[in-house]
Design an enzyme around this catalytic site. Sequence first.
Site, short mmCIF file in Angstrom:
data_model
loop_
_atom_site.label_atom_id
_atom_site.label_comp_id
_atom_site.label_asym_id
_atom_site.label_seq_id
_atom_site.Cartn_x
_atom_site.Cartn_y
_atom_site.Cartn_z
N PHE A 25 0.82 -1.22 0.00
CA PHE A 25 0.00 0.00 0.00
C PHE A 25 0.85 1.26 0.00
CE2 PHE A 25 -2.58 -3.37 1.67
CZ PHE A 25 -3.80 -3.15 1.07
N ARG A 26 1.87 1.31 0.89
CA ARG A 26 2.51 2.59 1.17
C ARG A 26 3.90 2.76 0.60
NH1 ARG A 26 -0.80 1.03 5.02
NH2 ARG A 26 -2.48 2.48 5.55
N GLN A 58 -2.60 -8.98 8.00
CA GLN A 58 -3.48 -7.90 7.54
C GLN A 58 -3.81 -8.12 6.07
OE1 GLN A 58 -1.66 -3.96 9.27
NE2 GLN A 58 -0.11 -5.56 9.33
N HIS A 72 -8.08 -8.37 8.32
CA HIS A 72 -8.83 -7.53 7.38
C HIS A 72 -9.67 -8.36 6.40
CE1 HIS A 72 -5.72 -4.14 8.30
NE2 HIS A 72 -6.63 -4.27 9.21
N CYS A 83 -23.59 -11.90 -0.11
CA CYS A 83 -24.58 -10.90 -0.51
C CYS A 83 -24.78 -9.93 0.65
CB CYS A 83 -25.89 -11.59 -0.87
SG CYS A 83 -27.24 -10.41 -1.05
N CYS A 101 -26.69 -10.68 -6.29
CA CYS A 101 -27.26 -11.94 -5.80
C CYS A 101 -28.62 -12.17 -6.48
CB CYS A 101 -27.43 -11.77 -4.30
SG CYS A 101 -28.20 -13.14 -3.46
N ASN A 132 11.48 -5.58 7.94
CA ASN A 132 10.74 -4.73 7.00
C ASN A 132 11.74 -3.91 6.21
OD1 ASN A 132 7.91 -4.03 6.39
ND2 ASN A 132 8.62 -1.94 6.77
P1 OAD Z 1 2.03 -1.17 3.87
O1 OAD Z 1 2.08 -0.95 2.40
O2 OAD Z 1 1.63 -0.04 4.72
O3 OAD Z 1 3.47 -1.64 4.38
C1 OAD Z 1 4.16 -2.66 3.75
C2 OAD Z 1 5.60 -2.59 4.23
O4 OAD Z 1 6.28 -3.69 3.69
C3 OAD Z 1 6.34 -1.34 3.78
O5 OAD Z 1 6.85 -0.68 4.91
C4 OAD Z 1 7.47 -1.86 2.87
O6 OAD Z 1 8.69 -1.18 3.10
C5 OAD Z 1 7.58 -3.29 3.31
N1 OAD Z 1 7.98 -4.24 2.25
C6 OAD Z 1 7.59 -4.31 0.96
N2 OAD Z 1 8.12 -5.38 0.35
C7 OAD Z 1 8.88 -6.01 1.29
C8 OAD Z 1 9.71 -7.17 1.28
N3 OAD Z 1 9.87 -7.94 0.19
N4 OAD Z 1 10.33 -7.49 2.44
C9 OAD Z 1 10.20 -6.73 3.56
N5 OAD Z 1 9.45 -5.63 3.61
C10 OAD Z 1 8.79 -5.27 2.50
O7 OAD Z 1 1.13 -2.46 4.11
P2 OAD Z 1 0.48 -2.96 5.49
O8 OAD Z 1 1.35 -2.62 6.64
O9 OAD Z 1 0.10 -4.36 5.28
O10 OAD Z 1 -5.86 -2.24 5.23
O11 OAD Z 1 -0.81 -2.07 5.53
C11 OAD Z 1 -1.75 -2.29 6.53
C12 OAD Z 1 -3.13 -2.02 6.01
O12 OAD Z 1 -3.17 -0.76 5.34
C13 OAD Z 1 -3.61 -2.98 4.93
O13 OAD Z 1 -4.06 -4.20 5.45
C14 OAD Z 1 -4.74 -2.22 4.31
C15 OAD Z 1 -4.13 -0.85 4.27
O14 OAD Z 1 -5.03 0.18 4.49
C16 OAD Z 1 -7.10 -2.21 4.75
O15 OAD Z 1 -7.34 -2.19 3.56
C17 OAD Z 1 -8.15 -2.24 5.81
#
Ligand code: OAD
Length: 243
Positions: free
Chosen positions: A34-35, A103, A121, A129, A150, A213
Amino acid sequence: MDKIKQLSHWIADANRIVFFGGAGCSTESGIPDFRSGNGLYSKHYGQLSAETILSHSFFQKEPELFYDFYRKYLYFPNAVPNRAHKILAKLEEQGKLLGIVTQNIDNLHQEAGSKNVKELHGSLSRNYCSTCKVPYDTEDIISLEGVPRCECGGIIRPDIVLYEESLDSMVIEESLQMIYDADVLIVGGTSLAVSPANSFIRYYRGNQLALINLSSTPFDYKADLVIHEKLGDVLEQAYEGAL
Ligand code: OAD
């Protein structure tokens, strides 16, 4: 001691490992997180952010746009488990890992063979439905054009937690218990930017918390071992070192 060697020792001696993960666990399977720079939140859909589109109120107001976004950016039917998923599944099979709290909504831990997976999540592999709650397979709804409906006329939705929605209380309880029971907690591939999931690691009571990470997180200071490298590389080396 070298950090990966340290993690190998922890894995070798542990029998209640818990993995807490996020989108970075699946980037090696070709699913963007995502980020990160090219992550899902860098995608804009006209004026709309991904957070807006993935919200409960938007799904209700604009299901066509939601499903268009879903088909383009959320659903990856060809993604397969990577090294990280497979090693975690092996650790569970060997009786060393209690389970996974994720997540992610991509089902890849289960496809790798993991059994005890708590999906904070929800999952794109389940749908229902929104009116009569009848379940639907993802293959059945993805093949339809536009908004899947549905037989009762209600809109079918994926069983994921959208913004403005609450997490399932049973999943929360089971996840917290598992983290509480862990001897080693491995946190991997998550920015720990999203609440309440990021607060869960506070339930860990031990002193073997490894955080893996690519980039730093607001919780690095809580970890006993911080490794800013690829999750697949680290788990592979640590697992081999623990054999
Ligand atoms: P993020 O995208 O926020 O974070 C993913 C992290 O993984 C980043 O800090 C990257 O640096 C790291 N990363 C990417 N590839 C990697 C690799 N091969 N090895 C190690 N690190 C790596 O994703 P989440 O933390 O999962 O929620 O985000 C949490 C929630 O935000 C998601 O579940 C989603 C989103 O809003 C909902 O949709 C409700």
